[in-house]
Scaffold this motif. Sequence first.
Motif, PDB file in Angstrom:
ATOM      1  N   GLU A  30      51.961  29.922  47.091  1.00  0.00           N
ATOM      2  CA  GLU A  30      52.635  28.974  46.199  1.00  0.00           C
ATOM      3  C   GLU A  30      53.862  29.575  45.509  1.00  0.00           C
ATOM      4  O   GLU A  30      54.153  29.277  44.351  1.00  0.00           O
ATOM      5  CB  GLU A  30      51.641  28.452  45.151  1.00  0.00           C
ATOM      6  CG  GLU A  30      50.464  27.722  45.777  1.00  0.00           C
ATOM      7  CD  GLU A  30      49.448  27.262  44.746  1.00  0.00           C
ATOM      8  OE1 GLU A  30      49.167  28.034  43.797  1.00  0.00           O
ATOM      9  OE2 GLU A  30      48.935  26.145  44.883  1.00  0.00           O
ATOM     10  N   ASP A  55      54.375  32.525  44.444  1.00  0.00           N
ATOM     11  CA  ASP A  55      54.071  33.560  43.447  1.00  0.00           C
ATOM     12  C   ASP A  55      54.176  34.941  44.095  1.00  0.00           C
ATOM     13  O   ASP A  55      53.369  35.296  44.959  1.00  0.00           O
ATOM     14  CB  ASP A  55      52.658  33.339  42.905  1.00  0.00           C
ATOM     15  CG  ASP A  55      52.302  34.290  41.761  1.00  0.00           C
ATOM     16  OD1 ASP A  55      53.028  35.285  41.557  1.00  0.00           O
ATOM     17  OD2 ASP A  55      51.285  34.035  41.095  1.00  0.00           O
ATOM     18  N   ARG A  64      51.218  37.205  44.479  1.00  0.00           N
ATOM     19  CA  ARG A  64      50.167  36.828  45.439  1.00  0.00           C
ATOM     20  C   ARG A  64      50.594  37.099  46.870  1.00  0.00           C
ATOM     21  O   ARG A  64      49.931  36.658  47.811  1.00  0.00           O
ATOM     22  CB  ARG A  64      49.823  35.350  45.259  1.00  0.00           C
ATOM     23  CG  ARG A  64      49.112  35.083  43.935  1.00  0.00           C
ATOM     24  CD  ARG A  64      49.076  33.611  43.592  1.00  0.00           C
ATOM     25  NE  ARG A  64      48.423  32.815  44.620  1.00  0.00           N
ATOM     26  CZ  ARG A  64      48.341  31.482  44.578  1.00  0.00           C
ATOM     27  NH1 ARG A  64      48.898  30.822  43.569  1.00  0.00           N
ATOM     28  NH2 ARG A  64      47.721  30.822  45.537  1.00  0.00           N
ATOM     29  N   THR A  83      47.702  37.242  39.202  1.00  0.00           N
ATOM     30  CA  THR A  83      47.877  35.954  38.535  1.00  0.00           C
ATOM     31  C   THR A  83      46.861  34.921  38.998  1.00  0.00           C
ATOM     32  O   THR A  83      46.993  33.732  38.699  1.00  0.00           O
ATOM     33  CB  THR A  83      49.301  35.433  38.797  1.00  0.00           C
ATOM     34  OG1 THR A  83      49.548  35.432  40.213  1.00  0.00           O
ATOM     35  CG2 THR A  83      50.328  36.299  38.108  1.00  0.00           C
ATOM     36  N   GLY A  84      45.844  35.360  39.746  1.00  0.00           N
ATOM     37  CA  GLY A  84      44.849  34.436  40.256  1.00  0.00           C
ATOM     38  C   GLY A  84      45.313  33.738  41.517  1.00  0.00           C
ATOM     39  O   GLY A  84      46.458  33.868  41.948  1.00  0.00           O
ATOM     40  N   GLY A  85      44.432  32.973  42.128  1.00  0.00           N
ATOM     41  CA  GLY A  85      44.789  32.249  43.338  1.00  0.00           C
ATOM     42  C   GLY A  85      44.627  33.101  44.588  1.00  0.00           C
ATOM     43  O   GLY A  85      44.284  34.282  44.542  1.00  0.00           O
ATOM     44  N   ARG A  86      44.928  32.492  45.713  1.00  0.00           N
ATOM     45  CA  ARG A  86      44.748  33.143  47.005  1.00  0.00           C
ATOM     46  C   ARG A  86      45.885  34.105  47.299  1.00  0.00           C
ATOM     47  O   ARG A  86      47.049  33.817  47.019  1.00  0.00           O
ATOM     48  CB  ARG A  86      44.667  32.075  48.100  1.00  0.00           C
ATOM     49  CG  ARG A  86      44.092  32.579  49.410  1.00  0.00           C
ATOM     50  CD  ARG A  86      43.919  31.440  50.399  1.00  0.00           C
ATOM     51  NE  ARG A  86      43.208  31.890  51.589  1.00  0.00           N
ATOM     52  CZ  ARG A  86      43.030  31.160  52.681  1.00  0.00           C
ATOM     53  NH1 ARG A  86      43.497  29.914  52.715  1.00  0.00           N
ATOM     54  NH2 ARG A  86      42.379  31.639  53.723  1.00  0.00           N
ATOM     55  N   ARG A  87      45.591  35.227  47.892  1.00  0.00           N
ATOM     56  CA  ARG A  87      46.578  36.253  48.206  1.00  0.00           C
ATOM     57  C   ARG A  87      46.970  36.173  49.683  1.00  0.00           C
ATOM     58  O   ARG A  87      46.140  35.886  50.546  1.00  0.00           O
ATOM     59  CB  ARG A  87      45.984  37.628  47.899  1.00  0.00           C
ATOM     60  CG  ARG A  87      47.009  38.731  47.680  1.00  0.00           C
ATOM     61  CD  ARG A  87      46.318  39.928  47.066  1.00  0.00           C
ATOM     62  NE  ARG A  87      47.258  40.927  46.595  1.00  0.00           N
ATOM     63  CZ  ARG A  87      47.230  42.196  46.960  1.00  0.00           C
ATOM     64  NH1 ARG A  87      46.309  42.643  47.791  1.00  0.00           N
ATOM     65  NH2 ARG A  87      48.115  43.051  46.480  1.00  0.00           N
TER      66      ARG A  87
END
Length: 339
Positions: free
Chosen positions: A45, A47, A50, A76-80
């Motif tokens: 996204e 980021d 990520r 920052t969280g979320g999928r890498r």
Amino acid sequence: MAKLDARRIQGFLADPGTVRVVLLHGEDQGLVRERAEALLRVVAEGDAFRMVDIAREAAVKDPGLLAAEASTPALTGGRRAVRVRDATDGLANAAKAACEGKGPGLVLLEAGELAGNKGLRAALEKHDAAAVIACYPETGAALAGAIAAILKDLGVAAEPAALDWLAERLGDDRMLMRRELEKLALFAGADADITEEDAAACIAGGAALDMDEALLAATAGDVTLTDRALDAAFAEGANAVQLVRGALRHLQRMQAAALAVAGGARPGDALAGLRPPVFFKHRPAMERALRLWPLASLETAGAALLEAERRTKTTGLPDVAVARSAVLAIARMAAARAR
């Protein structure tokens, strides 16, 4: 999931689900990069925290590195998203380990052409946690659809005739195609509905159009103009395979029209029946060419071009010289008929 066919690719790029490893491979490196960027936008996204790039050599040296990176939580969280460019068969063990790894991260491998019976492709094509996507030059309706999708992303649309015109000229190099479409969208303005004339006015130069001029001149028997247009096309970045394949497509369209003429149609009517339609500025030259080329001679010229393509890939001869000679031979054949 493993190997994806063409019908499933767009849906997968929009939502890769729980797949852990994606291998993008094939001849069209521009398409490989474009599909990789699409996946990165969905997974990370935009980021930067990520996304991580891993050197191929490091992943080969440490087969557990990709799995470890994919399992590491993003700051920052979320999928890498873990990306490896210029992937080779030496990454087979690392790719298998990543498929078996933990965590939600996605490993994205970008490769050139790979053999299907060994190495990286063989390691992934039967694995449920992997997706393997072949990236080869699109043609016909698929290419026109891809152009329409890119233009939509750029905020414009195009009439069917414009899409056909663009597909005939911008299909061999995906990155070049995107740059030309970006220029066209800027030229047309937001929310425009681009016509064939708009496309021709904006994309008025470059290798593709120089090749068009060379091929039209060749089948019309103008050797001097063919030679000059080939010089311009190669100076603009055309390559030998691109030229030979363009020449083959041109002759195939000539053959289709010649079949109609053999069935009693007038040359102008035969050209009007071709799909995609002949660009209006090219119709006079193609009509003159149709009057010079009987169907049997077009078949002979097509066979010679197929042999030229084989020679550009397998003989070690200078590929530009081989392709140039093949097109000039067509020009000389047509010139002899015009006398």
